[in-house]
Enzyme design. Structure first.
Site, mmCIF file in Angstrom:
data_model
loop_
_atom_site.group_PDB
_atom_site.id
_atom_site.type_symbol
_atom_site.label_atom_id
_atom_site.label_comp_id
_atom_site.label_asym_id
_atom_site.label_seq_id
_atom_site.Cartn_x
_atom_site.Cartn_y
_atom_site.Cartn_z
ATOM 1 C CG HIS A 17 18.799 15.349 -9.803
ATOM 2 N ND1 HIS A 17 18.796 16.572 -9.173
ATOM 3 C CD2 HIS A 17 20.097 14.954 -9.843
ATOM 4 C CE1 HIS A 17 20.041 16.903 -8.844
ATOM 5 N NE2 HIS A 17 20.840 15.948 -9.247
ATOM 6 C CE LYS A 41 29.278 18.640 -1.232
ATOM 7 N NZ LYS A 41 28.496 17.972 -2.292
ATOM 8 N NE ARG A 90 25.604 17.318 -14.807
ATOM 9 C CZ ARG A 90 25.674 18.023 -13.683
ATOM 10 N NH1 ARG A 90 24.792 18.960 -13.444
ATOM 11 N NH2 ARG A 90 26.634 17.797 -12.813
ATOM 12 C CB SER A 128 21.761 21.190 -7.445
ATOM 13 O OG SER A 128 21.120 19.957 -7.604
#
Ligand code: PNS
Length: 160
Positions: A17, A41, A90, A128
């Protein structure tokens, strides 16, 4: 194209990030890094903690701001007068989901563009989730997260 929004969960912010933020700050006049506050979440870090960590990471970037949002990204972008969403891409697995989100967002707001920035090779494996997994089992995360938040993450994991 004054303001670009870089949205995400940032649970926690990683070196990947940070790399995108650094490069975006050189391309766009203003970058808003915005944390999704999703009540459905269950992130490991609270919204406040994720914002705090990001603020530490961007403290030397005068054109980068940290914020958070709830609800649809398109509504948030409108509120911030932004026409551009920035996403890091990615090489492993991001494409399909990101493509789906970009098309959904364009369907919701045809004025809003999504731009993708390819991650730097050396950070392309970092997520993460990987950070949390390694830290939970006592591994070394110093290569995975910015030095400013290393202790923050370690402390949180010990207290989980
Ligand atoms: O870091 P993440 O979890 O990959 O970020 C995902 C994020 C926050 C960019 C995405 O979930 C999002 O934009 N959520 C807001 C809700 C929304 O607008 N959904 C419609 C697009 S599918």
């Amino acid at each position: 194209m004054d303001v670009v929004i870089y949205p995400g969960s940032f649970d926690p912010v990683t070196n990947g990030h940070r790399d995108i933020i650094d490069r975006a700050s050189k391309v766009f006049p203003k970058v808003i890094v915005s944390v999704l506050d999703n009540p459905r979440k269950a992130p490991m870090f609270t919204r406040e903690e994720r914002v705090e960590m990001l603020k530490l990471v961007v403290k030397d970037y005068p054109n980068v701001e940290v914020d958070s949002f709830q609800g649809l990204l398109v509504d948030y972008a409108k509120k911030k007068n932004s026409k551009v969403i920035l996403k890091g891409l990615r090489p492993m697995g991001d494409f399909e989901f990101e493509f789906q989100m970009a098309i959904t967002n364009r369907q919701l707001d045809p004025e809003l563009e999504t731009l993708f920035m390819a991650t730097t090779n050396r950070y392309s494996y970092i997520s993460s989730s990987v950070v949390k997994e390694v830290a939970l089992f006592g591994g070394d995360i110093s290569e995975l997260v910015p030095p400013e938040i290393y202790e923050f993450v370690k402390k949180k994991i010990v207290n989980v």
